[in-house]
Design a protein around this motif. Structure first.
Motif, PDB file in Angstrom:
ATOM      1  N   LEU A   4       0.835  -1.204   0.000  1.00  0.00           N
ATOM      2  CA  LEU A   4       0.000   0.000   0.000  1.00  0.00           C
ATOM      3  C   LEU A   4       0.865   1.248   0.000  1.00  0.00           C
ATOM      4  N   VAL A   5       1.878   1.271   0.845  1.00  0.00           N
ATOM      5  CA  VAL A   5       2.771   2.424   0.918  1.00  0.00           C
ATOM      6  C   VAL A   5       3.454   2.649  -0.427  1.00  0.00           C
ATOM      7  N   GLN A   6       3.926   1.583  -1.052  1.00  0.00           N
ATOM      8  CA  GLN A   6       4.605   1.714  -2.336  1.00  0.00           C
ATOM      9  C   GLN A   6       3.663   2.240  -3.420  1.00  0.00           C
ATOM     10  N   VAL A  46      -4.953   2.903   8.298  1.00  0.00           N
ATOM     11  CA  VAL A  46      -6.017   2.865   7.308  1.00  0.00           C
ATOM     12  C   VAL A  46      -5.936   1.541   6.561  1.00  0.00           C
ATOM     13  N   GLU A  47      -7.074   0.924   6.386  1.00  0.00           N
ATOM     14  CA  GLU A  47      -7.132  -0.335   5.651  1.00  0.00           C
ATOM     15  C   GLU A  47      -6.783  -0.080   4.175  1.00  0.00           C
ATOM     16  N   PRO A  48      -6.091  -1.004   3.535  1.00  0.00           N
ATOM     17  CA  PRO A  48      -5.699  -0.799   2.137  1.00  0.00           C
ATOM     18  C   PRO A  48      -6.868  -0.466   1.206  1.00  0.00           C
ATOM     19  N   GLY A  49      -7.977  -1.160   1.340  1.00  0.00           N
ATOM     20  CA  GLY A  49      -9.127  -0.875   0.486  1.00  0.00           C
ATOM     21  C   GLY A  49      -9.675   0.520   0.703  1.00  0.00           C
ATOM     22  N   GLU A  50      -9.735   0.925   1.951  1.00  0.00           N
ATOM     23  CA  GLU A  50     -10.204   2.277   2.273  1.00  0.00           C
ATOM     24  C   GLU A  50      -9.241   3.320   1.719  1.00  0.00           C
ATOM     25  N   ALA A  51      -7.956   3.061   1.867  1.00  0.00           N
ATOM     26  CA  ALA A  51      -6.952   4.006   1.350  1.00  0.00           C
ATOM     27  C   ALA A  51      -7.105   4.176  -0.159  1.00  0.00           C
ATOM     28  N   ALA A  52      -7.329   3.076  -0.860  1.00  0.00           N
ATOM     29  CA  ALA A  52      -7.504   3.151  -2.313  1.00  0.00           C
ATOM     30  C   ALA A  52      -8.756   3.960  -2.652  1.00  0.00           C
ATOM     31  N   GLU A  53      -9.838   3.721  -1.949  1.00  0.00           N
ATOM     32  CA  GLU A  53     -11.090   4.446  -2.206  1.00  0.00           C
ATOM     33  C   GLU A  53     -10.954   5.940  -1.956  1.00  0.00           C
ATOM     34  N   LEU A  54     -10.123   6.306  -1.007  1.00  0.00           N
ATOM     35  CA  LEU A  54      -9.939   7.719  -0.688  1.00  0.00           C
ATOM     36  C   LEU A  54      -9.236   8.480  -1.810  1.00  0.00           C
ATOM     37  N   HIS A  55      -8.643   7.763  -2.748  1.00  0.00           N
ATOM     38  CA  HIS A  55      -7.972   8.397  -3.891  1.00  0.00           C
ATOM     39  C   HIS A  55      -8.891   8.568  -5.101  1.00  0.00           C
ATOM     40  N   VAL A  56     -10.029   7.900  -5.090  1.00  0.00           N
ATOM     41  CA  VAL A  56     -10.932   7.932  -6.242  1.00  0.00           C
ATOM     42  C   VAL A  56     -11.378   9.351  -6.601  1.00  0.00           C
ATOM     43  N   PRO A  57     -11.785  10.197  -5.642  1.00  0.00           N
ATOM     44  CA  PRO A  57     -12.194  11.554  -6.030  1.00  0.00           C
ATOM     45  C   PRO A  57     -11.086  12.347  -6.736  1.00  0.00           C
ATOM     46  N   ILE A  58      -9.847  12.110  -6.356  1.00  0.00           N
ATOM     47  CA  ILE A  58      -8.738  12.800  -7.019  1.00  0.00           C
ATOM     48  C   ILE A  58      -8.637  12.317  -8.467  1.00  0.00           C
ATOM     49  N   LEU A  59      -8.686  11.012  -8.660  1.00  0.00           N
ATOM     50  CA  LEU A  59      -8.615  10.461 -10.021  1.00  0.00           C
ATOM     51  C   LEU A  59      -9.762  10.959 -10.890  1.00  0.00           C
ATOM     52  N   GLU A  60     -10.962  10.982 -10.333  1.00  0.00           N
ATOM     53  CA  GLU A  60     -12.115  11.449 -11.102  1.00  0.00           C
ATOM     54  C   GLU A  60     -11.952  12.916 -11.502  1.00  0.00           C
TER      55      GLU A  60
END
Length: 93
Positions: A4-6, A46-60
Motif C-alpha cells: 500500500l505504501v509503495q 487505514v485499511e488498504p481498500g479504504e486508502a484506495a477508495e480515498l484516492h478515487v475523487p482525485i482520479l475522477e
C-alpha cells in the motif's frame, strides 16, 4: 501494508511529475513527502481498500480535466489524513 505504501508513493509522485512543475517536484523531494506518507499510513492504520477508495475523487477530478477540481480534491485528501493523524497522535496538533 508495505505494498500500500509503495502504491501510494507512486500515485502521489505521478501526480507531482505530471504537473510538469519543476519547483513542485523539487519541493516534493526536499520535504520528504514519501517519509510523511509512510508515517501517516502506518500511524493511522487505514485499511488498504479504504486508502484506495480515498484516492478515487482525485482520479475522477483529474479525468474530468479540471485542474481546479483536482486541486480541491487533493487538498481535501491531505487535510483528511492530517486530521486522522492528529487524532491518532502521529502528527502534532
Amino acid at each position: 501494508l508495505h505494498a500500500l505504501v509503495q502504491h501510494d508513493f507512486a500515485f502521489h509522485r505521478r501526480i507531482v511529475e505530471a504537473a510538469g512543475n519543476a519547483v513542485l517536484l523539487q519541493s516534493w523531494k526536499a520535504l520528504g513527502v514519501e517519509g510523511r506518507i509512510t508515517l501517516t499510513i502506518y500511524g493511522t492504520q487505514v485499511e488498504p481498500g479504504e486508502a484506495a477508495e480515498l484516492h478515487v475523487p482525485i482520479l475522477e477530478a483529474i479525468r474530468s480535466g479540471s485542474a481546479a477540481a483536482a486541486g480541491r480534491e487533493a487538498r481535501k485528501h491531505v487535510e483528511y489524513f492530517a486530521r486522522l493523524a492528529r487524532r491518532k497522535g502521529t502528527l502534532p496538533a
